[in-house]
Write an enzyme that holds these catalytic residues in place. Sequence first.
Site, PDB file in Angstrom:
ATOM      1  N   CYS A   1       2.281   9.548   3.454  1.00 40.18           N
ATOM      2  CA  CYS A   1       2.976   8.704   4.519  1.00 40.18           C
ATOM      3  C   CYS A   1       4.428   8.618   4.622  1.00 40.18           C
ATOM      4  O   CYS A   1       4.910   8.671   5.492  1.00 40.18           O
ATOM      5  CB  CYS A   1       2.385   7.379   4.472  1.00 40.18           C
ATOM      6  SG  CYS A   1       0.604   7.179   3.649  1.00 40.18           S
ATOM      7  N   ASP A   2       5.005   8.625   3.439  1.00 37.98           N
ATOM      8  CA  ASP A   2       6.312   8.152   3.356  1.00 37.98           C
ATOM      9  C   ASP A   2       7.345   9.032   2.567  1.00 37.98           C
ATOM     10  O   ASP A   2       8.555   9.119   2.845  1.00 37.98           O
ATOM     11  CB  ASP A   2       6.460   6.705   2.541  1.00 37.98           C
ATOM     12  CG  ASP A   2       5.857   5.748   2.965  1.00 37.98           C
ATOM     13  OD1 ASP A   2       5.568   5.587   4.375  1.00 37.98           O
ATOM     14  OD2 ASP A   2       5.361   4.779   2.169  1.00 37.98           O
TER      15      ASP A   2
ATOM     16  N   CYS B   1       2.126   5.722  -0.981  1.00 33.77           N
ATOM     17  CA  CYS B   1       1.663   6.954  -0.512  1.00 33.77           C
ATOM     18  C   CYS B   1       2.937   7.998  -0.177  1.00 33.77           C
ATOM     19  O   CYS B   1       3.523   7.930   1.000  1.00 33.77           O
ATOM     20  CB  CYS B   1       0.794   6.370   0.824  1.00 33.77           C
ATOM     21  SG  CYS B   1       0.181   7.837   1.862  1.00 33.77           S
TER      22      CYS B   1
END
Length: 305
Positions: A134-135, A131
Amino acid sequence: MNKLIIIGSGPAGLTAAIYASRGELKPLLFAGSKSGGQLMTTTKVENFPGFPKGVLGPKLMVDMITQAKNFGTEILNEDVTKVDFTGTEKKIYVGEKEYSSKAVIIATGASSRKLGIESEAKFWGKGVSTCATCDGAFYRDKIVAVIGGGDSAAEESGFLTKFASKVYLVVRKNVLKASKIMAERVLANPKIEVMYNSEVKSVLGGEVVKGLKIFNSQTNKESELVVDGMFLAIGHIPNTKFLKGQVDIDELGFIKVQEGLHTQTSVDGVFVAGDVHDHRYRQAITAAGMGCMAAIDAERWLNKN
Ligand code: NDP
């Protein structure tokens, strides 16, 4: 008979449970043998509203479970193996054991497709991610590789150029599968280098990712690519195996909603929330939002019926 059974314990299922139990529907939730969904395998979540310093994925999920239980959700850590939605009483099976309910919310999520190589599992959460949203922010001024050639890979590699100094897009064929407009964006981005005919053989590093061993299927040669992170964007597999044709799914295998009926599936009284339906946004917050919608839809449907 239960009023409402919820299948799945990621942000969608648990948000549905919080809403439904606050609405005194006393839901029964099947959390699966590995409860908590995809966030249980992530580290820090920085984009879930309300946590200015971020929150660890597993902590967020354990807190959601506690919140759902506090309002009276009964949680069973079992995997649903089969359903029968043919009658007005919906039947849910865990092996031979049968449960029944008036309404059902399916929130079983989707699993990111993995390469299946040993080193990928070793570096999970230590430089290997599925992701970018997300990261990505953890890779400011670093070098990353995105694996895949579809729209997700194109989108994620573009997103990562906001942070990373360089993004390699590792594509196993000699063409991008992504739509024309997305592919053109990738090719026009000076920070992205597309590596065609390339397969990841292993992830290299000690504590964290330091590089990838790449096999070029055209030259038949292996080489090492120095990267700080690897993002997989090779597709998602919706978790619908246990449904065996009981609700309509789309051409990619995701559960369809009925046009104009919000979270309602092809079966009256069966609702869907989160990544098992949505392959566009795939965020914890969007799954949670849809979980809330499904609970409200289920409550209204129960009142009407
Ligand atoms: P896709 O299935 O479209 O693409 C998967 C990609 O990963 C393909 O290039 C495939 O290669 C590659 N791949 C699969 N398995 C492996 C493997 N083991 N090793 C290396 N490469 C592999 O998935 P997406 O997630 O990209 O897209 C899913 C759907 O969501 C699509 O319909 C897409 O259009 C849509 N989408 C739309 C977006 C948008 O409009 N903004 C954004 C993201 C997704 P190969 O080509 O060789 O099969």
